[in-house]
Enzyme design. Structure first.
Site, PDB file in Angstrom:
ATOM      1  N   ASP A   8      -8.811  -3.018  -6.194  1.00  0.00           N
ATOM      2  CA  ASP A   8      -8.768  -3.951  -5.066  1.00  0.00           C
ATOM      3  C   ASP A   8      -9.586  -3.446  -3.883  1.00  0.00           C
ATOM      4  O   ASP A   8      -9.348  -3.838  -2.761  1.00  0.00           O
ATOM      5  CB  ASP A   8      -7.326  -4.218  -4.639  1.00  0.00           C
ATOM      6  N   SER A  12       0.821  -1.204   0.000  1.00  0.00           N
ATOM      7  CA  SER A  12       0.000   0.000   0.000  1.00  0.00           C
ATOM      8  C   SER A  12       0.860   1.263   0.000  1.00  0.00           C
ATOM      9  O   SER A  12       1.690   1.448  -0.885  1.00  0.00           O
ATOM     10  CB  SER A  12      -0.950  -0.043   1.210  1.00  0.00           C
ATOM     11  N   HIS A  29      -7.713  -5.300  -0.743  1.00  0.00           N
ATOM     12  CA  HIS A  29      -6.468  -4.577  -0.499  1.00  0.00           C
ATOM     13  C   HIS A  29      -5.644  -5.138   0.659  1.00  0.00           C
ATOM     14  O   HIS A  29      -4.421  -5.247   0.562  1.00  0.00           O
ATOM     15  CB  HIS A  29      -6.784  -3.103  -0.248  1.00  0.00           C
TER      16      HIS A  29
END
Length: 691
Positions: A593, A264, A646
């Site tokens: 995602d 991320s 995610h």
């Protein structure tokens, strides 16, 4: 004596017995007569009670109040919590666990894979734990206890305002407020679980351990994810410690290069590190031009937010997103209640706007990447993901055909994704020629009106409190904003925040990367404004989930609440498109995602860094590894082993296997090259970026 009392009772009930002059002889009443009189007495009492009730006015139904909604929600949450505890303690633990399937670690160990290259894990925003080292009196008893992550969320209910105060940074410096020190939790435990039972890195760590990884060759690069990236070095020397750890692991593991696995926001944090480590001091780490080539084998980016995420826009603009706007619609007024003292969104915004890291996630590349008022790379995108046909494609073998690329571009309901914020549904769909143009005067504050509003509201909670009502209305006025004008909008509504944060981050596209100005650290986390290292043998992977509706742009409205210390804008949850449309609840969705759109996660590996480009002068090999989302088939499967979400993707067995094979010595070509299910190739072709 008893007879006298009975006589008085009979006289009291006037409707039952008429009392006349009675002689002494009437007191000698037969027992049968006494019984009859008592029956008459009770019957008449009953009749009197009924008459009283009939005369009383009927109660009006109680009006449902905001406090009732709040109590209902709290009761619902408590009931759910106690039910979960009941089931947890009453049912056998084996029934509650996810069926233990043989993970990749067990299978790959049988195949003979062993630990070879040291692995460094780099967590993203929010998922790393934070602990208290110094605080206010309200935080007594919390020394070195977690304020964030790892099961500390009971503190939110015990002392919420104290927690928000300690998680906030100084509004002007972006560093610690006076008398408060909150630091990242070090080690693997810092980000293995976000909360009890909710894994982040734990599944990957466990599988790596199966083939021989442990503390000497596996490291978690913990850092305070609230800070700007350069400030993690200025305050905590986090980048220096990461450099030293990689050098130590390289030497102590037989001079084997390191495999970095960021997730991320950690992806752009590590990109910043790669530039910092080779830059001369005092701004950089002084490792020299060949440091990355010597120490890094591969960078395997999970859920990479290379070009930013639209979620950061809604977070900074109105402290909400898709899920929050739904909750606000279900219980309007509860979280904003001034009577209850909640004002939840205002307090969250006040805290979040002190975190420079969120500004690092604003969309990068402007209209070139994200589209303008009338076009975007995703135009014509279909949001019914269940009807898409997916197939493996490979860029390296040119195994891409038009039928595969067009599968997600059947036009249903055109969405102008380039308008990242629109005020009203018409502003999100009409041609730009029919919309009012953004006048520069809109973004100019008149000091007299602003000061008047500030004084009338008292202490300013957010910078909205320093705006006049007229300025707030001018921002809306049926307008739409692209990612370019968005930055002007944020500079207008939050000038102090943007001045502080833009000293650390940039969101444009470099015209000439040889310009000395790009040696400044504010450009290092933007892949469109910095060069990759001269490390031709290094590999870069973009690994992310696809097939989940992901927030891409928003339809806003003026908030009906105009009181002081309130957020004047909110997502219009009542706005929807047609069936199968990408517009639901005031949010336009694209493929991704659930947090990062495909465009942001895959473009650099698909085009920006593919081959020798001005952003990748040494031709570092790049690979796209997409994982098509498959939700768990039952609750017993937990978060699933094929998830593309995610965070849940960290438990995806296919992704874990790819990481383990590369860490054991395999190359990108040996694990299958590119694996593409989305339309990232077509999107990239539509972006006119000089390479």
């Amino acid at each position: 004596m008893a007879s006298v009392l009975r006589f008085r009772k009979l006289c009291y009930v006037e409707s039952a017995v008429k009392c006349t002059s009675v002689g002494y002889e009437s007191f000698e009443i037969d027992e049968k007569l006494d019984k009859k009189e008592e029956d008459v007495l009770s019957a008449n009492n009953f009749a009197l009670e009924i008459n009283k009730k009939r005369k009383q006015p009927k109660r009006q139904p109680k009006e449902w109040r905001c406090l009732d909604s709040c109590c209902w929600i709290i009761g619902y949450l408590c009931t759910t919590w106690w039910l979960l505890l009941f089931f947890y303690h009453c049912f056998p633990v084996t029934l509650l666990r996810v069926p233990e399937l043989p993970g990749p670690g067990v299978r790959l160990k049988r195949e003979g894979l062993t630990a070879l290259h040291p692995v460094v894990l780099v967590p993203g925003i929010v998922t790393g734990g934070l602990e208290l080292w110094e605080g206010r009196p309200c935080a007594d008893g919390l020394f070195r206890k977690r304020l964030w992550g790892g099961g500390s969320f009971t503190q939110i209910f015990k002392r919420p305002l104290c927690l928000l105060e300690h998680l906030s940074l100084h509004y002007e410096t972006g560093l610690d407020p006076q008398g408060i020190r909150v630091r990242a939790v070090p080690g693997l435990v810092g980000a293995d679980y976000f909360a009890p039972g909710y894994f982040v890195w734990a599944v990957l760590i466990e599988n790596l351990a199966k083939i021989g990884y442990e503390g000497k060759n596996l490291h978690m690069a913990a850092y305070d994810w609230r800070l700007s990236f350069q400030n993690t070095e200025i305050r905590d020397h986090a980048l220096t410690r990461l450099k030293s750890k990689i050098e130590l692991m390289y030497i102590s593991n037989g001079y084997k290069k390191v495999v970095a696995v960021p997730h991320s926001m950690g992806v752009i944090y590590f990109l910043h590190f790669l530039k910092w480590v080779e830059t001369p001091p005092p701004m950089g780490g002084g490792g020299g031009p060949g440091w990355c080539a010597k120490h890094i084998k591969a960078v395997m980016n999970i859920g990479p937010a290379f070009l930013g995420v639209p979620k950061a826009v809604s977070n900074l603009f109105s402290a909400e997103g898709k899920d929050v706007s739904y909750i606000r619609a279900m219980a309007p007024g509860v979280f904003d209640s001034e009577i209850l003292g909640l004002q939840t969104f205002e307090r969250v915004m006040r805290m979040a706007r002190t975190w420079d890291s969120i500004v690092s996630l604003l969309p990068k590349g402007g209209e070139v990447i994200w589209g303008n008022m009338d076009r975007s790379p995703e135009e014509g995108h279909v949001c019914d993901f269940s009807k898409k046909s997916h197939s493996k494609t490979s860029l390296t073998t040119n195994n891409v055909n038009n039928s595969d690329v067009k599968r997600g571009f059947l036009v249903k309901d055109l969405a102008n994704y380039g308008r990242i914020i629109s005020f009203g549904k018409p502003a999100s769909i009409l041609h730009s020629s029919k919309l009012p143009t953004s006048d520069s005067k809109v973004f100019s504050r008149t000091s007299t009106s602003e000061n008047f509003n500030n004084f009338s509201c008292g202490e300013a909670w957010t910078e909205y409190d320093e705006m006049s009502r007229q300025s707030i209305q001018n921002v809306a006025a049926d307008k739409a904003y692209t990612t370019t004008t968005l930055l002007d909008l944020l500079r207008f509504v939050a000038p102090k925040m943007m001045r502080r944060a833009e000293a650390h981050f940039s969101h444009g596209i470099a015209e000439n990367l040889d310009d000395p100005k790009y040696n400044h650290y504010k450009y290092w986390s933007n892949p469109l404004e910095t060069k990759l290292s001269d490390a031709p043998d290094m590999e870069i992977y973009c690994m992310y989930g696809v097939g989940i509706p992901t927030e891409r742009s928003y339809v806003y409205k003026l908030s009906p609440n105009s009181r002081c210390k309130s957020i004047p804008y909110q997502i219009d949850n009542s706005v929807h498109g047609e069936d199968g449309s990408c517009l639901k609840g005031g949010v336009y969705f694209a493929d991704g995602d659930e947090s990062v759109p495909v465009l942001s996660a895959g473009f650099m590996c698909a085009k920006g860094w593919r081959g020798r480009t001005r952003f990748n002068p040494s031709g570092i090999a790049t690979y796209i590894r997409e994982y098509r989302h498959k939700p768990p088939t039952s609750l017993m499967e937990g978060r699933g082993i094929e998830s593309g979400s995610h965070v849940d993707i960290m438990g995806n067995f296919a992704l874990i296997e790819d990481i383990m094979r590369v860490a054991s010595g395999a190359t990108g070509d040996e694990i299958g090259g590119d694996q593409i299910h989305s339309d990232i190739i077509k999107m990239s072709e539509r972006i006119n970026l000089g390479l």
